[in-house]
Design a protein around this motif. Structure first.
Motif, PDB file in Angstrom:
ATOM      1  N   VAL A 203       0.834  -1.203   0.000  1.00 13.30           N
ATOM      2  CA  VAL A 203       0.000   0.000   0.000  1.00 13.30           C
ATOM      3  C   VAL A 203       0.868   1.252   0.000  1.00 13.30           C
ATOM      4  O   VAL A 203       0.598   2.236  -0.720  1.00 13.30           O
ATOM      5  CB  VAL A 203      -0.961  -0.009   1.206  1.00 13.30           C
ATOM      6  N   ALA A 204       1.938   1.231   0.800  1.00 18.08           N
ATOM      7  CA  ALA A 204       2.844   2.379   0.848  1.00 18.08           C
ATOM      8  C   ALA A 204       3.541   2.592  -0.489  1.00 18.08           C
ATOM      9  O   ALA A 204       3.725   3.736  -0.932  1.00 18.08           O
ATOM     10  CB  ALA A 204       3.876   2.158   1.953  1.00 18.08           C
ATOM     11  N   ALA A 205       3.920   1.510  -1.163  1.00 17.84           N
ATOM     12  CA  ALA A 205       4.595   1.626  -2.459  1.00 17.84           C
ATOM     13  C   ALA A 205       3.691   2.273  -3.502  1.00 17.84           C
ATOM     14  O   ALA A 205       4.126   3.134  -4.279  1.00 17.84           O
ATOM     15  CB  ALA A 205       5.048   0.247  -2.939  1.00 17.84           C
ATOM     16  N   ALA A 267      -4.330  -5.725   7.700  1.00 15.94           N
ATOM     17  CA  ALA A 267      -3.485  -4.596   7.311  1.00 15.94           C
ATOM     18  C   ALA A 267      -4.181  -3.719   6.267  1.00 15.94           C
ATOM     19  O   ALA A 267      -4.102  -2.481   6.316  1.00 15.94           O
ATOM     20  CB  ALA A 267      -2.156  -5.107   6.763  1.00 15.94           C
ATOM     21  N   LEU A 268      -4.877  -4.333   5.307  1.00 12.42           N
ATOM     22  CA  LEU A 268      -5.589  -3.565   4.285  1.00 12.42           C
ATOM     23  C   LEU A 268      -6.733  -2.758   4.900  1.00 12.42           C
ATOM     24  O   LEU A 268      -6.968  -1.598   4.516  1.00 12.42           O
ATOM     25  CB  LEU A 268      -6.125  -4.512   3.207  1.00 12.42           C
ATOM     26  N   ALA A 269      -7.429  -3.353   5.875  1.00  7.44           N
ATOM     27  CA  ALA A 269      -8.523  -2.644   6.549  1.00  7.44           C
ATOM     28  C   ALA A 269      -7.984  -1.425   7.299  1.00  7.44           C
ATOM     29  O   ALA A 269      -8.582  -0.339   7.268  1.00  7.44           O
ATOM     30  CB  ALA A 269      -9.252  -3.586   7.503  1.00  7.44           C
ATOM     31  N   VAL A 270      -6.849  -1.586   7.983  1.00  4.80           N
ATOM     32  CA  VAL A 270      -6.245  -0.460   8.693  1.00  4.80           C
ATOM     33  C   VAL A 270      -5.805   0.622   7.715  1.00  4.80           C
ATOM     34  O   VAL A 270      -5.995   1.817   7.955  1.00  4.80           O
ATOM     35  CB  VAL A 270      -5.054  -0.953   9.543  1.00  4.80           C
ATOM     36  N   ALA A 271      -5.223   0.216   6.600  1.00  5.20           N
ATOM     37  CA  ALA A 271      -4.765   1.193   5.590  1.00  5.20           C
ATOM     38  C   ALA A 271      -5.933   2.003   5.034  1.00  5.20           C
ATOM     39  O   ALA A 271      -5.815   3.202   4.797  1.00  5.20           O
ATOM     40  CB  ALA A 271      -4.021   0.464   4.478  1.00  5.20           C
ATOM     41  N   ARG A 272      -7.067   1.336   4.823  1.00  4.80           N
ATOM     42  CA  ARG A 272      -8.216   2.053   4.275  1.00  4.80           C
ATOM     43  C   ARG A 272      -8.800   3.029   5.297  1.00  4.80           C
ATOM     44  O   ARG A 272      -9.285   4.104   4.939  1.00  4.80           O
ATOM     45  CB  ARG A 272      -9.282   1.055   3.834  1.00  4.80           C
ATOM     46  N   MET A 273      -8.749   2.668   6.561  1.00  8.22           N
ATOM     47  CA  MET A 273      -9.249   3.580   7.598  1.00  8.22           C
ATOM     48  C   MET A 273      -8.381   4.812   7.726  1.00  8.22           C
ATOM     49  O   MET A 273      -8.847   5.905   8.064  1.00  8.22           O
ATOM     50  CB  MET A 273      -9.343   2.855   8.944  1.00  8.22           C
ATOM     51  N   LEU A 274      -7.100   4.631   7.461  1.00  7.31           N
ATOM     52  CA  LEU A 274      -6.167   5.778   7.533  1.00  7.31           C
ATOM     53  C   LEU A 274      -6.248   6.634   6.279  1.00  7.31           C
ATOM     54  O   LEU A 274      -5.835   7.786   6.283  1.00  7.31           O
ATOM     55  CB  LEU A 274      -4.736   5.263   7.739  1.00  7.31           C
TER      56      LEU A 274
END
Length: 274
Positions: A203-205, A267-274
């Motif tokens: 996700v960061a990339a 991890a994907l769920a956390v990334a989407r919340m951020l």
């Protein structure tokens, strides 16, 4: 008489011919055979291979009768003595992995024993020498993680940039897995953490514009954790009639896959919340 019984008789005759038919140290024989079997199981060998290898090893040293029972978490070896009594040894297996080099070396040792090249008093030393070799060097494993991530990202349709990012993610995954293994972490926990970090890095990339397809990078890197050998061995055990061993291996493989999905999804769920 079965072919296996005929083979055992031939091996016992061979053992007598080479002077091994004299008084056997059954305790030492049990230790060696159980150690060989447990090393094979810990290295990811199939159940039939473990049972057949240990049976032939014990028969080669002139034991009257031997029975071997193996599942991924345990091996039991029993030997019938000359007076008809039976001695047995049980070995619990706590950790399992995939080490094809060690399986090949252990198979070669069993073949040498069956050919009469390794006396019983030297067999344990040969086994210790194989143990001291350990697994693949960290540098080789690291290169494998990087190459697998890079190649599979391209294979599944990613761009060259995606493959490059996947290679870097594979490198990071190796250090995470290596560190957790050194701390003796549970395999399910290792897969959850490694897959979670893989997703966050992918996700960061994409967020930094270094890659384009999150899914291709994640799939490429996660191929390092896919339990392909475990699933293959599970199917072989089931088709060979070793249903207990096959179900145990299949359950372990499914737990590994579930841990990968859980870590990446969280991890994907956390990334989407951020």
């Amino acid at each position: 008489m079965s072919a296996r019984g005929n083979y055992g008789i031939l091996l016992r005759d061979f053992a007598v011919r080479y002077g091994r038919g004299r008084a056997l140290d059954y305790n030492e024989l049990l230790h060696v055979s159980a150690d060989v079997g447990s090393e094979l199981l810990e290295s990811g060998a199939e159940t039939y291979r473990v049972e057949e290898s240990v049976y032939r090893l014990v028969s080669a040293y002139g034991a009257r009768e031997a029975n071997v029972f193996a599942v991924p978490t345990c091996i039991i070896v029993s030997i019938t003595l000359g007076d008809g009594s039976t001695v047995s040894k049980t070995r619990r297996i706590y950790a399992r992995g995939t080490n094809l080099d060690r399986i090949d070396l252990l198979n070669a040792l069993c073949r040498r024993i069956c050919r009469g090249e390794v006396p019983l008093e030297e067999a344990y030393g040969e086994l210790e020498a194989i143990r001291r070799l350990g697994g693949s060097p960290p540098a080789r494993r690291c290169a494998g993680y990087v190459l697998i991530a890079f190649s599979f990202a391209l294979f599944f349709g990613g761009t060259l940039a995606d493959a490059g990012c996947a290679a870097v993610i594979g490198l990071a995954m190796f250090f995470v897995v290596f560190a957790l293994e050194r701390w003796k972490a549970n395999a399910v926990f290792v897969n959850i953490i490694a897959s979670g970090i893989t997703m966050m890095l992918a996700v960061a990339a994409v967020g930094l514009g270094l890659g384009q397809n999150i899914d291709k990078m994640v799939i490429g890197a996660l191929m390092n954790l896919v339990p392909g050998v475990a699933i293959t061995n599970a199917m072989r055990d089931i088709m060979a009639g070793d249903y207990l061993a096959g179900q145990a291996r299949l359950t372990e493989a499914l737990l590994t896959a579930a841990a990968m999905a859980l870590g990446a999804g969280a991890a994907l769920a956390v990334a989407r919340m951020l």
